[in-house]
Design a protein around this motif. Structure first.
Motif, PDB file in Angstrom:
ATOM      1  N   ARG A  21       0.828  -1.219   0.000  1.00 33.53           N
ATOM      2  CA  ARG A  21       0.000   0.000   0.000  1.00 33.53           C
ATOM      3  C   ARG A  21       0.859   1.264   0.000  1.00 33.53           C
ATOM      4  O   ARG A  21       0.470   2.280  -0.546  1.00 33.53           O
ATOM      5  CB  ARG A  21      -0.932  -0.009   1.203  1.00 33.53           C
ATOM      6  CG  ARG A  21      -1.979  -1.111   1.108  1.00 33.53           C
ATOM      7  CD  ARG A  21      -3.054  -0.966   2.148  1.00 33.53           C
ATOM      8  NE  ARG A  21      -3.634   0.348   2.113  1.00 33.53           N
ATOM      9  CZ  ARG A  21      -4.878   0.618   1.734  1.00 33.53           C
ATOM     10  NH1 ARG A  21      -5.652  -0.348   1.329  1.00 33.53           N
ATOM     11  NH2 ARG A  21      -5.338   1.831   1.777  1.00 33.53           N
ATOM     12  N   LEU A  22       2.032   1.196   0.626  1.00 34.49           N
ATOM     13  CA  LEU A  22       2.928   2.356   0.712  1.00 34.49           C
ATOM     14  C   LEU A  22       4.027   2.327  -0.355  1.00 34.49           C
ATOM     15  O   LEU A  22       4.838   3.245  -0.430  1.00 34.49           O
ATOM     16  CB  LEU A  22       3.551   2.416   2.105  1.00 34.49           C
ATOM     17  CG  LEU A  22       2.561   2.645   3.241  1.00 34.49           C
ATOM     18  CD1 LEU A  22       3.225   2.398   4.590  1.00 34.49           C
ATOM     19  CD2 LEU A  22       1.996   4.046   3.176  1.00 34.49           C
ATOM     20  N   ASN A  23       4.060   1.251  -1.132  1.00 29.99           N
ATOM     21  CA  ASN A  23       5.063   1.057  -2.182  1.00 29.99           C
ATOM     22  C   ASN A  23       6.496   1.156  -1.624  1.00 29.99           C
ATOM     23  O   ASN A  23       7.350   1.837  -2.174  1.00 29.99           O
ATOM     24  CB  ASN A  23       4.857   2.041  -3.337  1.00 29.99           C
ATOM     25  CG  ASN A  23       5.567   1.591  -4.584  1.00 29.99           C
ATOM     26  OD1 ASN A  23       5.804   0.395  -4.773  1.00 29.99           O
ATOM     27  ND2 ASN A  23       5.924   2.522  -5.438  1.00 29.99           N
ATOM     28  N   ILE A  24       6.745   0.449  -0.524  1.00 29.45           N
ATOM     29  CA  ILE A  24       8.076   0.424   0.094  1.00 29.45           C
ATOM     30  C   ILE A  24       8.806  -0.814  -0.417  1.00 29.45           C
ATOM     31  O   ILE A  24       8.368  -1.939  -0.191  1.00 29.45           O
ATOM     32  CB  ILE A  24       7.988   0.377   1.630  1.00 29.45           C
ATOM     33  CG1 ILE A  24       7.185   1.569   2.152  1.00 29.45           C
ATOM     34  CG2 ILE A  24       9.386   0.348   2.242  1.00 29.45           C
ATOM     35  CD1 ILE A  24       6.863   1.475   3.625  1.00 29.45           C
ATOM     36  N   ARG A  25       9.910  -0.590  -1.104  1.00 27.94           N
ATOM     37  CA  ARG A  25      10.641  -1.686  -1.737  1.00 27.94           C
ATOM     38  C   ARG A  25      12.109  -1.676  -1.319  1.00 27.94           C
ATOM     39  O   ARG A  25      12.606  -0.683  -0.817  1.00 27.94           O
ATOM     40  CB  ARG A  25      10.569  -1.548  -3.254  1.00 27.94           C
ATOM     41  CG  ARG A  25       9.173  -1.640  -3.811  1.00 27.94           C
ATOM     42  CD  ARG A  25       9.185  -1.281  -5.296  1.00 27.94           C
ATOM     43  NE  ARG A  25       7.896  -1.500  -5.897  1.00 27.94           N
ATOM     44  CZ  ARG A  25       7.555  -2.611  -6.536  1.00 27.94           C
ATOM     45  NH1 ARG A  25       8.413  -3.589  -6.677  1.00 27.94           N
ATOM     46  NH2 ARG A  25       6.360  -2.748  -7.046  1.00 27.94           N
ATOM     47  N   TYR A  26      12.756  -2.789  -1.579  1.00 31.48           N
ATOM     48  CA  TYR A  26      14.210  -2.875  -1.430  1.00 31.48           C
ATOM     49  C   TYR A  26      14.742  -3.656  -2.622  1.00 31.48           C
ATOM     50  O   TYR A  26      13.992  -4.346  -3.317  1.00 31.48           O
ATOM     51  CB  TYR A  26      14.602  -3.533  -0.106  1.00 31.48           C
ATOM     52  CG  TYR A  26      14.441  -5.028  -0.086  1.00 31.48           C
ATOM     53  CD1 TYR A  26      15.551  -5.864  -0.214  1.00 31.48           C
ATOM     54  CD2 TYR A  26      13.189  -5.612   0.053  1.00 31.48           C
ATOM     55  CE1 TYR A  26      15.400  -7.238  -0.203  1.00 31.48           C
ATOM     56  CE2 TYR A  26      13.033  -6.974   0.053  1.00 31.48           C
ATOM     57  CZ  TYR A  26      14.145  -7.789  -0.077  1.00 31.48           C
ATOM     58  OH  TYR A  26      14.002  -9.146  -0.079  1.00 31.48           O
ATOM     59  N   ARG A  27      16.022  -3.514  -2.858  1.00 30.85           N
ATOM     60  CA  ARG A  27      16.649  -4.250  -3.956  1.00 30.85           C
ATOM     61  C   ARG A  27      17.635  -5.242  -3.346  1.00 30.85           C
ATOM     62  O   ARG A  27      18.624  -4.836  -2.746  1.00 30.85           O
ATOM     63  CB  ARG A  27      17.364  -3.299  -4.899  1.00 30.85           C
ATOM     64  CG  ARG A  27      17.828  -3.976  -6.174  1.00 30.85           C
ATOM     65  CD  ARG A  27      18.329  -2.974  -7.202  1.00 30.85           C
ATOM     66  NE  ARG A  27      17.425  -1.872  -7.463  1.00 30.85           N
ATOM     67  CZ  ARG A  27      16.359  -1.915  -8.270  1.00 30.85           C
ATOM     68  NH1 ARG A  27      16.053  -3.038  -8.871  1.00 30.85           N
ATOM     69  NH2 ARG A  27      15.612  -0.854  -8.456  1.00 30.85           N
ATOM     70  N   PRO A  28      17.354  -6.547  -3.476  1.00 26.25           N
ATOM     71  CA  PRO A  28      18.277  -7.546  -2.928  1.00 26.25           C
ATOM     72  C   PRO A  28      19.654  -7.434  -3.593  1.00 26.25           C
ATOM     73  O   PRO A  28      19.764  -6.999  -4.738  1.00 26.25           O
ATOM     74  CB  PRO A  28      17.622  -8.878  -3.273  1.00 26.25           C
ATOM     75  CG  PRO A  28      16.213  -8.559  -3.657  1.00 26.25           C
ATOM     76  CD  PRO A  28      16.209  -7.142  -4.135  1.00 26.25           C
ATOM     77  N   ALA A  29      20.667  -7.839  -2.867  1.00 33.70           N
ATOM     78  CA  ALA A  29      22.024  -7.863  -3.435  1.00 33.70           C
ATOM     79  C   ALA A  29      22.065  -8.892  -4.552  1.00 33.70           C
ATOM     80  O   ALA A  29      21.440  -9.956  -4.465  1.00 33.70           O
ATOM     81  CB  ALA A  29      23.030  -8.208  -2.346  1.00 33.70           C
ATOM     82  N   ALA A  30      22.781  -8.560  -5.595  1.00 32.18           N
ATOM     83  CA  ALA A  30      22.917  -9.493  -6.718  1.00 32.18           C
ATOM     84  C   ALA A  30      23.781 -10.676  -6.296  1.00 32.18           C
ATOM     85  O   ALA A  30      24.694 -10.539  -5.476  1.00 32.18           O
ATOM     86  CB  ALA A  30      23.543  -8.769  -7.909  1.00 32.18           C
ATOM     87  N   ASN A  31      23.490 -11.832  -6.825  1.00 30.62           N
ATOM     88  CA  ASN A  31      24.295 -13.022  -6.545  1.00 30.62           C
ATOM     89  C   ASN A  31      25.662 -12.883  -7.210  1.00 30.62           C
ATOM     90  O   ASN A  31      25.754 -12.410  -8.344  1.00 30.62           O
ATOM     91  CB  ASN A  31      23.597 -14.280  -7.063  1.00 30.62           C
ATOM     92  CG  ASN A  31      22.336 -14.584  -6.291  1.00 30.62           C
ATOM     93  OD1 ASN A  31      22.247 -14.278  -5.112  1.00 30.62           O
ATOM     94  ND2 ASN A  31      21.359 -15.169  -6.971  1.00 30.62           N
TER      95      ASN A  31
END
Length: 93
Positions: A21-31
């Motif tokens: 609902r708040l559009n809170i995202r993160y980007r995981p570290a690439a392998n």
């Protein structure tokens, strides 16, 4: 009183419901060794918590500290914040 114990705080795992609902995202570290430059973003998981529900704490103090004369004995830990009061008494008529 309720005749049973009641909670004065709570915590719930909301998974990604609130984050969507708040559009809170993160980007995981690439392998390591992954050819892609950026990993796809994902929604975070959130907690919904109440540190102390003040109305419930007041009810607990009233239920546990009421004296036979109807006054409320203020717990010693709270007395420094009560400007010298040790009891709360009904107003006399």
């Amino acid at each position: 009183g309720m005749g049973r114990y009641g909670e004065i705080s709570s915590a719930s795992n909301c998974t990604d419901y609130q984050a969507r609902r708040l559009n809170i995202r993160y980007r995981p570290a690439a392998n390591p060794g992954d050819k892609k430059k950026k990993a796809k973003s994902a929604f975070v998981h959130t907690l919904n918590a109440t540190a102390c529900a003040v109305p419930r704490m007041i009810v607990a103090i009233l239920e546990n500290c009421q004296q036979e004369d109807g006054s409320i004995a203020i717990p010693q830990a709270l007395q420094p914040y009560m400007h010298g009061l040790t009891h709360i008494r009904p107003k006399s008529e």
